[in-house]
Design a protein around this motif. Structure first.
Motif, short mmCIF file in Angstrom:
data_model
loop_
_atom_site.label_atom_id
_atom_site.label_comp_id
_atom_site.label_asym_id
_atom_site.label_seq_id
_atom_site.Cartn_x
_atom_site.Cartn_y
_atom_site.Cartn_z
N SER A 236 113.23 69.35 88.25
CA SER A 236 111.97 69.52 88.98
C SER A 236 111.16 70.69 88.45
O SER A 236 109.95 70.74 88.64
CB SER A 236 112.26 69.71 90.48
OG SER A 236 113.13 70.81 90.67
N ASP A 237 111.80 71.64 87.77
CA ASP A 237 111.09 72.83 87.30
C ASP A 237 111.34 73.03 85.80
O ASP A 237 112.28 73.75 85.41
CB ASP A 237 111.57 74.05 88.11
CG ASP A 237 110.71 75.30 87.84
OD1 ASP A 237 110.00 75.32 86.82
OD2 ASP A 237 110.77 76.23 88.65
N THR A 238 110.51 72.43 84.98
CA THR A 238 110.76 72.49 83.53
C THR A 238 110.51 73.89 82.97
O THR A 238 111.18 74.30 82.01
CB THR A 238 109.88 71.48 82.75
OG1 THR A 238 108.54 71.63 83.18
CG2 THR A 238 110.33 70.06 82.96
N ALA B 78 111.09 76.86 84.48
CA ALA B 78 112.28 77.68 84.75
C ALA B 78 113.44 77.24 83.86
O ALA B 78 114.19 78.07 83.33
CB ALA B 78 112.67 77.56 86.23
N ASP C 7 117.07 66.72 89.81
CA ASP C 7 117.94 67.88 89.59
C ASP C 7 119.41 67.49 89.59
O ASP C 7 120.25 68.10 90.24
CB ASP C 7 117.64 68.99 90.61
CG ASP C 7 116.30 69.65 90.32
OD1 ASP C 7 116.09 70.05 89.16
OD2 ASP C 7 115.46 69.75 91.23
N SER D 107 118.43 73.76 88.41
CA SER D 107 118.59 72.50 89.17
C SER D 107 119.63 72.62 90.28
O SER D 107 119.88 71.63 90.98
CB SER D 107 118.99 71.37 88.22
OG SER D 107 117.87 70.95 87.46
#
Ligand SMILES: [Fe+2]
Length: 291
Positions: free
Chosen positions: A13-15, A17, A57, A254
């Motif tokens: 969900s957070d590329t 980071a 994730d 993740s």
């Protein structure tokens, strides 16, 4: 028969980071971006870890390598005879940069990509952006993964009897008083385990993936990078009872963990004997918040 774990794909969900974590913390080298997927290297292979933006994730697919076309055809036939649906996908093979592959689904619903002919980038040698001296791969593959399974008997049938993994050992885990389960460790090459299965209900299929650094100092320097950025460990430095690896664990962006270690022993199938253990670690590996 499977030769090694070649690559994994993770839906994230957070590329942003993840990119920082993958390059600066665990020292993976960015590879090519293909169809929006971010790819990372830990050796001469074009990529080993793919991050798929917008994912849940958790692990999205595992790529298992076989030696060549005859082995691919033989394994596909073996799975088909056992009633496992196998789908050849030339377009996917091209996207993955492999010569040929087929996909199938494990008993818990994880997509496996069985392939041969991975792309190598020896003309652009692996260089870790964080200064990791290298990772142990080659015939031992990318590393290992530990997955939760809802049906250990079905998973055993699939991975041992059909894919050709062999049991290394088991550890009786006792995470809390009155609670225990057996973690089962499987190998398909000299790496002590390429896959471990935990017969426990878990929110994510992937508990952790493991990277084996080439030197013990790589583990120490990784610890210092985490300390410098106040990134908490989920398990302190320790040595495992079964593969003898010295490692620590931390959380990825993740939520599942990564194990970063060095010094695992290897399996020689001509003399290996299955063992059981009552503890996961000889020393250390204290879980955060529990000692
Ligand atoms: Fe591990």
């Amino acid at each position: 028969m499977i030769s090694s774990l070649g690559y994994i794909g993770v839906g994230v969900s957070d590329t942003a980071a993840w990119t920082t974590f993958a390059t600066q913390m665990i020292g993976l080298m960015p590879g090519e971006k293909v169809d929006g997927e971010l790819r990372f290297r830990n050796d001469q292979q074009a990529w080993r870890l793919a991050l798929i933006p917008g994912g849940k994730d958790d692990i999205a697919f595992a790529g298992y390598e076989v030696a060549g076309p005859a082995e691919l055809a033989a394994l596909r036939e073996r799975l088909a005879v056992a009633g496992i649906a196998c789908v050849a996908d030339k377009a996917l093979a091209a996207r993955r940069g492999v010569l040929d592959l087929f996909t199938c689904v494990d008993p818990d619903g994880l997509t496996l990509e069985i392939y041969y002919g991975a792309s190598e980038r020896t003309e652009a040698p692996f260089r870790s952006p964080a200064g990791v001296s290298g990772f142990v791969t080659g015939d031992q593959g990318f590393g290992h993964i530990v997955l939760a399974t809802r049906d250990i008997a079905a998973a055993r049938r699939f991975y041992l009897e059909l894919l050709g993994f062999r049991l290394s050992d088991i550890i009786r885990m006792q995470p809390a008083p009155g609670m225990s389960f057996e973690l089962e460790f499987f190998h398909c090459n000299p790496r002590h385990h390429t896959l471990a299965l935990a017969p426990v209900p878990a929110p994510k299929r992937l508990h952790h993936f493991m990277l084996q650094a080439a030197s013990f100092d790589d583990v120490g320097f990784a610890l210092e990078r985490l300390e410098a950025t106040n990134t908490p460990l989920t398990s302190s430095l320790g040595r495992h009872t079964n593969d003898h690896m010295v490692s620590f664990y931390c959380r990825t962006p993740s939520g599942f963990e990564v194990e970063f270690g060095h010094g695992a022993r290897v399996v020689d199938d001509t003399i290996w004997r299955v063992a059981r253990h009552d503890a996961p670690s000889i020393w250390g590996h204290h879980r955060a918040g529990r000692h």
